[in-house]
Motif scaffolding. Structure first.
Motif, PDB file in Angstrom:
ATOM      1  N   LYS A  70       0.802  -1.236   0.000  1.00 57.58           N
ATOM      2  CA  LYS A  70       0.000   0.000   0.000  1.00 57.58           C
ATOM      3  C   LYS A  70       0.830   1.278   0.000  1.00 57.58           C
ATOM      4  N   ILE A  71       2.078   1.219   0.491  1.00 58.90           N
ATOM      5  CA  ILE A  71       2.924   2.414   0.569  1.00 58.90           C
ATOM      6  C   ILE A  71       4.315   2.079   0.056  1.00 58.90           C
ATOM      7  N   LYS A  72       4.678   2.652  -1.106  1.00 53.77           N
ATOM      8  CA  LYS A  72       5.999   2.467  -1.688  1.00 53.77           C
ATOM      9  C   LYS A  72       6.551   3.864  -2.017  1.00 53.77           C
ATOM     10  N   VAL A  73       7.617   4.261  -1.354  1.00 53.99           N
ATOM     11  CA  VAL A  73       8.140   5.622  -1.482  1.00 53.99           C
ATOM     12  C   VAL A  73       9.455   5.609  -2.250  1.00 53.99           C
ATOM     13  N   LEU A  74       9.464   6.218  -3.433  1.00 51.91           N
ATOM     14  CA  LEU A  74      10.686   6.360  -4.223  1.00 51.91           C
ATOM     15  C   LEU A  74      11.396   7.643  -3.794  1.00 51.91           C
ATOM     16  N   LEU A  75      12.666   7.528  -3.394  1.00 53.58           N
ATOM     17  CA  LEU A  75      13.423   8.662  -2.875  1.00 53.58           C
ATOM     18  C   LEU A  75      14.271   9.279  -3.987  1.00 53.58           C
ATOM     19  N   LEU A  76      13.998  10.538  -4.303  1.00 53.54           N
ATOM     20  CA  LEU A  76      14.737  11.263  -5.340  1.00 53.54           C
ATOM     21  C   LEU A  76      15.768  12.164  -4.676  1.00 53.54           C
ATOM     22  N   HIS A  77      17.030  11.819  -4.857  1.00 54.89           N
ATOM     23  CA  HIS A  77      18.098  12.565  -4.178  1.00 54.89           C
ATOM     24  C   HIS A  77      18.374  13.907  -4.837  1.00 54.89           C
ATOM     25  N   GLY A  78      19.104  14.732  -4.116  1.00 53.93           N
ATOM     26  CA  GLY A  78      19.454  16.063  -4.597  1.00 53.93           C
ATOM     27  C   GLY A  78      20.731  16.067  -5.398  1.00 53.93           C
ATOM     28  N   GLY A  79      21.255  17.260  -5.563  1.00 51.16           N
ATOM     29  CA  GLY A  79      22.466  17.474  -6.352  1.00 51.16           C
ATOM     30  C   GLY A  79      22.242  18.649  -7.316  1.00 51.16           C
TER      31      GLY A  79
END
Length: 350
Positions: A70-79
């Motif tokens: 039910k909860i899948k979080v894709l983490l988009l890093h900075g830069g």
């Protein structure tokens, strides 16, 4: 008698639905670390995902932690050009809440392929990359969340503007919706807060394009980074942060962000980026995170949360740009509450 039967029926239905929900939560928790039915068991959740680009096919690195349908979080890093290592502190918070999350190094970053072709570093191509990652991971609008911080926040906004139909929720962390507004805040608000002599020296180095001068770096770390990037003495910075900066792809960073830490300057491709007029088209539940000491204007980010159709604002009163590290007691409860509220159908905009 009929009334008593009706009341009993209502109570039974309520009790039954609550029991069902509790059973689902218990099942998710019990299977959170079960990799036995997954195709990435042998690699501990790591997948190298092929990405098609106008310049050929390359692979990007991802690592999924936990199981939660039910909860899948894709983490988009900075830069741009930094790494997933900026998020390693999430290991101390998300697993206890049975939240599935995916570490991900964007193309050009340390753990992924690093083609030497600046034509690849565009917002539009990165958006298509994220969409290909989503499809490969099997996420959809019943479970797919994006959390993007700094440059990752730009990418998150751009993705939502094109593909919000595939999202269940959006988290924009520590990023304004306008590069010119960010530049103005850096020049007119943050810079003048530095000791005048220090700010003058920094501006002289930048005017002379002397960005690699050790004195320039020393001044930034001593007076700026420890105030607005990560509010800890440099010798106490977490190892994961030091590793991320060690692994930065400077070519991607300078091409898109520029060499200066006071805004996006020079010929940087993001210099004129601005989506303030488009925010109102984002209807998916959205959390915008700002911090009192951030390089980004927290008032602007509060405005963003009201400009989107279903927004909520989280202010980290002790945080800076990496507020997951210097204000975790605000950051993580706020993010977790947002995810749980959206998942439970209890999300209310601010």
């Amino acid at each position: 008698m009929k009334l008593k039967v009706l009341i009993c029926s209502v109570i039974s239905v309520f009790f039954f639905s609550n029991c069902q929900e509790k059973h689902k939560e218990d099942s998710i928790k019990a299977n959170y670390l079960d990799f036995s039915k997954r195709d990435d068991q042998l690699t501990g959740g790591i997948k190298m995902i092929p990405i098609k680009t106008p310049k050929g096919t390359f692979k990007v690195w991802t690592k999924t932690v936990g199981n939660n349908p039910k909860i899948k979080v894709l983490l988009l890093h900075g830069g741009p050009g930094l790494t997933h290592e900026l998020y390693e502190c999430f290991d101390g918070y998300f697993p206890n809440e049975s939240i599935e999350y995916i570490y991900y190094d964007q193309l050009g970053s340390y753990y992924s392929d690093q083609p030497n072709d600046n034509s690849l570093w565009t917002n539009e191509r990165f958006v298509e990359e994220v969409e290909q990652v989503r499809k490969s991971l099997g996420c959809d609008n019943t479970n797919f969340y994006i959390l993007g911080q700094s440059w990752g926040g730009i990418l998150a906004m751009e993705y939502a503007l094109k593909y919000q139909k595939n999202l269940k929720g959006l988290i924009i962390s520590n990023m304004m919706a306008s590069a010119p507004a960010y530049n103005k805040y850096a020049e007119e608000v943050l810079g003048p807060k530095l000791p005048k002599a220090v700010f003058d020296q920094i501006k002289t180095f930048e005017k002379n394009k002397d960005y690699t001068n050790p004195k320039y770096t020393e001044l930034l770390f001593k007076y700026y980074y420890t105030e607005h990037i990560l509010r800890m003495p440099v010798d106490q910075w977490p190892e994961s942060i030091n590793r991320a900066f060690k692994h930065i792809n400077s070519n991607v960073y300078v091409y898109m962000q520029g060499p200066s830490e006071f805004g996006i300057t020079g010929n940087a491709s993001l210099k004129n980026w601005d989506v303030t007029a488009k925010l109102k088209t984002i209807s998916v539940p959205t959390l915008v995170i700002g911090a009192k000491y951030d390089t980004m204007d927290p008032k602007h980010m509060e405005w963003m949360s009201k400009e989107v159709q279903n927004g909520r604002f989280l202010l980290c009163p002790n945080g800076s740009h990496l507020s997951q590290y210097d204000d975790p007691t605000t950051y993580f409860p706020g993010v977790i509450k947002f995810l749980k509220d959206v998942d439970n159908g209890e999300f209310k905009k601010a």
